[in-house]
Design an enzyme around this catalytic site. Sequence first.
Site, PDB file in Angstrom:
ATOM      1  N   CYS A 181       4.780 -12.367   2.054  1.00  0.00           N
ATOM      2  CA  CYS A 181       6.149 -12.172   3.179  1.00  0.00           C
ATOM      3  C   CYS A 181       5.223 -13.081   4.015  1.00  0.00           C
ATOM      4  O   CYS A 181       4.450 -13.624   4.501  1.00  0.00           O
ATOM      5  CB  CYS A 181       5.430 -10.895   4.398  1.00  0.00           C
ATOM      6  N   CYS A 208       3.187  -8.657  13.100  1.00  0.00           N
ATOM      7  CA  CYS A 208       4.377  -9.085  12.805  1.00  0.00           C
ATOM      8  C   CYS A 208       5.398  -8.153  13.202  1.00  0.00           C
ATOM      9  O   CYS A 208       4.720  -7.356  13.907  1.00  0.00           O
ATOM     10  CB  CYS A 208       4.418  -8.942  11.466  1.00  0.00           C
ATOM     11  N   GLU A 249      -4.978  -8.566   3.019  1.00  0.00           N
ATOM     12  CA  GLU A 249      -4.501 -10.021   4.192  1.00  0.00           C
ATOM     13  C   GLU A 249      -5.391 -10.493   4.334  1.00  0.00           C
ATOM     14  O   GLU A 249      -5.394 -11.797   4.629  1.00  0.00           O
ATOM     15  CB  GLU A 249      -3.177  -9.275   4.619  1.00  0.00           C
ATOM     16  N   ASN A 290      -1.462  -0.653   8.428  1.00  0.00           N
ATOM     17  CA  ASN A 290      -0.086  -0.347   9.974  1.00  0.00           C
ATOM     18  C   ASN A 290      -0.227   1.271  10.266  1.00  0.00           C
ATOM     19  O   ASN A 290      -0.229   1.424  11.382  1.00  0.00           O
ATOM     20  CB  ASN A 290       1.031  -1.049   9.557  1.00  0.00           C
ATOM     21  N   HIS A 331       0.494  -1.429  -0.185  1.00  0.00           N
ATOM     22  CA  HIS A 331       0.291   0.386  -0.258  1.00  0.00           C
ATOM     23  C   HIS A 331       0.790   1.062  -0.255  1.00  0.00           C
ATOM     24  O   HIS A 331       1.068   1.933   0.898  1.00  0.00           O
ATOM     25  CB  HIS A 331      -0.887  -0.431   0.771  1.00  0.00           C
TER      26      HIS A 331
HETATM   27  S1  SF4 Z   1       4.460  -5.391   7.631  1.00  0.00           S
HETATM   28 FE1  SF4 Z   1       4.623  -7.263   8.034  1.00  0.00          FE
HETATM   29  S2  SF4 Z   1       3.479  -9.211   7.477  1.00  0.00           S
HETATM   30 FE2  SF4 Z   1       3.421  -6.794   6.332  1.00  0.00          FE
HETATM   31  S3  SF4 Z   1       4.809  -7.225   4.536  1.00  0.00           S
HETATM   32 FE3  SF4 Z   1       5.761  -5.901   6.945  1.00  0.00          FE
HETATM   33  S4  SF4 Z   1       6.899  -7.642   7.572  1.00  0.00           S
HETATM   34 FE4  SF4 Z   1       5.461  -8.566   6.440  1.00  0.00          FE
END
Ligand code: SF4
Length: 382
Positions: A121, A258, A151, A289, A56
């Site tokens: 990932c 994560c 996801e 995130n 994103h």
């Molecule tokens: S935020 Fe965490 S789960 Fe998502 S791509 Fe990055 S390391 Fe991987």
Amino acid sequence: MKKDFSPTLLDFGSVQIYLARHFGFCYGVENAIDIAFRTIDENPGKRIFLLSEMIHNPQVNADLLERGVQFLQDTNGKQLVPFESITKEDVVIIPAFGTTLAIEEKLNSIGIQTEKYNTTCPFVEKVWNRSEQIAKKNYSVIVHGKPSHEETRATFSHAAFNTPTVVVNDMQDTVALSKYITGEKSPDEFYNEFKGRYSVGFDASKDLQRFGVVNQTTMLASDTQAIADLLKKVMISHYNLSEATIEERFADTRDTLCYATNDNQTAVYGLLQTEADLAIVVGGYNSSNTSHLVELCEEKLPTYFINTEEKIISKNIIQHYNFHKKEQITTENFLPVETPVKILLTSGASCPDAMVESVITKLVSFYDATITMEDIINEFAD
Ligand code: SF4
């Protein structure tokens, strides 16, 4: 070793920027970008598709589009290029979020080797593995995630292949789901209330009697903990269990956020220990995130969510994103008149560090900074 989560002070004199100790690119995103650009280099003359946004981040996706890559679906799963037009000569890259088993099968049936250019990932795969492990022990799976996020759709599909699965978006959903566990609500109502979020054949009268909880990897840590705690408490009370017997009905999945989500969020708590005038969070507007970092900052001080330094129009005007209302707004006089101005700064896991640097440069350009960016870099290099 205990990690340090205190911010780094970049002191330019009249403007002081407190940079979060951990911010920006994570392993999964760097890995995905590496694979995507390598794929382009290795396949000259071939049509290259990305299943959906790589990550994103608008700049990264724009760079890929510029190199001739096309998106098969938009971020909500809407088809942009019909699957029927794909041939086995084409290359299809699976994004860092992973994908559903149905899409993987569809691509395989065309002759596309999905495993060859798969950037899923490993921390997302870890969640899938965790659900598979508990499914083998006859637990159902409750996924805490945003139902429409790539996801969560992928994790739901993988879990649902093995065991009855349902998605909860937030605490409100979790409280609603609890009522089916305790029998306060009739199972018949479940199918309407959780429409589109349960696996085929889900039986609300028995599939909520033994389960484990896994998360979308980028949720807010305090939310995931509260949701798992509530469900555990409901099971203990309803089935008269104890800490010693809880595993009879509630699988210990441990937290499936994560490391990057955890580190970036904890670093924001560290950042917020500093008294400041405002916070700036940089990242893609559809990045889960990043929005959680914004949420944490908003609780304490005026916070501006931007996706590039260009959104800082001038010393007086900033265009920023209100992710609650999903709209861009303009704020005037966002910088206080009195100096030194103290700004907290962080960025999401899909935001390149260069973007954060550009934001710093832009902010510093509004002041008669006695110290230059170079001075600061040299100071840290010493
Ligand atoms: S935020 Fe965490 S789960 Fe998502 S791509 Fe990055 S390391 Fe991987």
